[in-house]
Every structure is written in structure tokens, then in C-alpha cells.
Design an enzyme around this catalytic site. Structure first.
Site, short mmCIF file in Angstrom:
data_model
loop_
_atom_site.label_atom_id
_atom_site.label_comp_id
_atom_site.label_asym_id
_atom_site.label_seq_id
_atom_site.Cartn_x
_atom_site.Cartn_y
_atom_site.Cartn_z
N THR A 263 -4.15 10.47 -5.01
CA THR A 263 -4.35 11.86 -5.44
C THR A 263 -3.30 12.18 -6.50
OG1 THR A 263 -2.85 12.89 -3.85
CG2 THR A 263 -5.10 12.47 -3.10
N VAL B 280 4.56 7.96 -1.15
CA VAL B 280 5.15 8.99 -2.01
C VAL B 280 4.96 8.58 -3.46
CG1 VAL B 280 7.22 10.27 -2.63
CG2 VAL B 280 6.82 9.60 -0.24
N LYS B 281 4.27 9.40 -4.20
CA LYS B 281 3.98 9.10 -5.61
C LYS B 281 5.01 9.81 -6.49
CE LYS B 281 -0.24 8.80 -8.42
NZ LYS B 281 -1.63 9.30 -8.51
N LEU B 282 5.67 9.04 -7.36
CA LEU B 282 6.74 9.55 -8.19
C LEU B 282 6.49 9.22 -9.66
CD1 LEU B 282 8.75 7.87 -5.61
CD2 LEU B 282 9.73 10.06 -6.26
#
Length: 221
Positions: A27, A82-84
């Protein structure tokens, strides 16, 4: 190669989950905003549908805030990644979160050097955006090939998620190059089923069967 769906639409995710071939979800803030629903509840609902990695993107720009948000997100469900962002702040946060055992996905990767930095920081996944590269007039798949060569040469564990996919052909090319994962919009996933010869063949078989079913053997034969 694994297939993920790039979506925050619950109906789309439920549909592809039923196929049994999609093993994760990515997402981003734009996809979440498009659905107009609460961020946390949407991510948790997705985690209940798909038994696999679910990327949830931080919105903070400062390293300290990224770390704080990342730790919070990861506490919601064991499948959350966790998207960074690919930035100095994002890489610093990735290193710390990775040392904590938290799965991470570095997004907005547009070069092999950026992928190398992410792998050295311990990222679980990287997401090169091939469609956006091609929007600038450059060859998108060449970056996947470069990253695959580097990762294989140095035996990095970081997995390549080919992202910003615009056609079924992108999926085929990514698989041939050796991308670990392609994350694909719902529309493109649906298109992967289709081929005109398949459709005409199904129609012909159905018509032939109906013809056979309607045939009656004459009495006395």
C-alpha cells in the site's frame, strides 16, 4: 517469483486472495487516501485477508519519527512491513528498525546505487518503480537487471519487489530477470488471465459440448 497486489481496496484484495496465488500486499498513502478509510483499521483488515507481508508506509520525514512510527506499525500485526522512503533519513531509520528485527521495505527506488544502500542498511525489501522510470523515457527493466546482478554477486538477502507495473508484459520481464516479487495493480492482475486464443478455445469447447449434449441417438439404432 511471488505476486503481491498493490492496493488498499478491500474488495480487490478479497478477490485476489481467493485465487490462491497472491501472497502479499503493498500500500501507499495515495492508495489509502483513495479508499477514504482509517489507516490502521485498513491495514489490519488487509492482514486478516492475506497471509503474507503487508507494507504500511510511514508519513514522517524525520528519522526519529520514522523509527517511532515503524515500531508502532510493526506492533499491530506480525505480517506488517514498514515501508520507508529512499532518503538519508529513511536509510538511517531502516538500519535501526532492521537491527530491531522489524521488516522494512524501501520505496521509490530508481537506481542500483539506491538499492545497494538499502541492502547495506538491512532492508527486507526494496521497491524499484519501473513504470515511473519509463515515464521519463528510460528503460525501466534495466534497473531490475542491475540490482539482481549486484544482489547475487554479494549475496544480499534483500528481496526485489518490482513496482509501478503498468502491463502484464512487465510481470513477464521481471520474472525472466529474476525479480523476487512483482507487486501488481488489480487491473493488471486480471489481465494476466487473458489471451484471445484461450478465450476462443473455451468458447469453441463449450459450443462443441453443447452440440454433443443436444444430439439424440435415433430409436432402434
Amino acid at each position: 517469483m511471488k505476486l503481491f497486489i498493490d492496493s488498499a481496496n478491500i474488495d480487490e484484495i478479497k478477490e485476489v486472495a481467493g485465487w490462491g496465488v497472491v501472497s502479499g500486499v503493498t500500500t501507499n498513502p495515495s492508495l489509502i487516501a483513495k479508499e477514504g478509510k482509517d489507516f490502521k483499521s485498513t491495514i489490519l483488515q488487509i492482514c486478516r485477508i492475506i497471509e503474507g507481508p503487508v507494507s504500511a508506509e510511514v508519513l514522517s520525514l524525520r528519522t526519529e519519527d520514522m523509527i517511532k512510527d515503524g515500531r508502532e506499525y510493526s506492533s499491530w500485526h506480525p505480517n506488517i512491513v514498514v515501508k520507508l522512503p529512499m532518503s538519508e533519513q529513511g536509510i538511517k531509520a531502516t538500519k535501526i528498525l532492521s537491527n530491531d528485527g522489524i521488516k522494512t521495505n524501501i520505496t521509490l527506488v530508481f537506481s542500483a546505487n539506491q538499492a545497494l544502500l538499502a541492502a547495506l542498511a538491512g532492508a527486507t525489501f526494496i521497491s524499484p518503480f519501473i513504470g515511473r522510470i519509463e515515464d521519463t523515457g528510460h528503460e525501466g527493466m534495466s534497473i531490475i537487471e542491475e540490482i539482481r546482478t549486484i544482489f547475487d554477486h554479494y549475496v544480499f538477502d534483500t528481496q526485489i519487489i518490482t513496482a509501478s507495473i503498468r502491463s502484464p508484459q512487465h510481470v513477464t520481464m521481471a520474472a525472466k530477470i529474476g525479480s523476487d516479487i512483482s507487486t501488481i495493480p488489480h487491473k493488471i492482475l486480471k489481465q494476466m488471465f487473458k489471451h484471445p486464443l484461450t478465450e476462443s478455445g473455451i468458447k469453441q469447447f463449450s459450443e462443441d459440448w453443447q452440440s454433443l449434449s443436444s444430439y439424440k441417438v435415433p430409436q432402434g439404432v
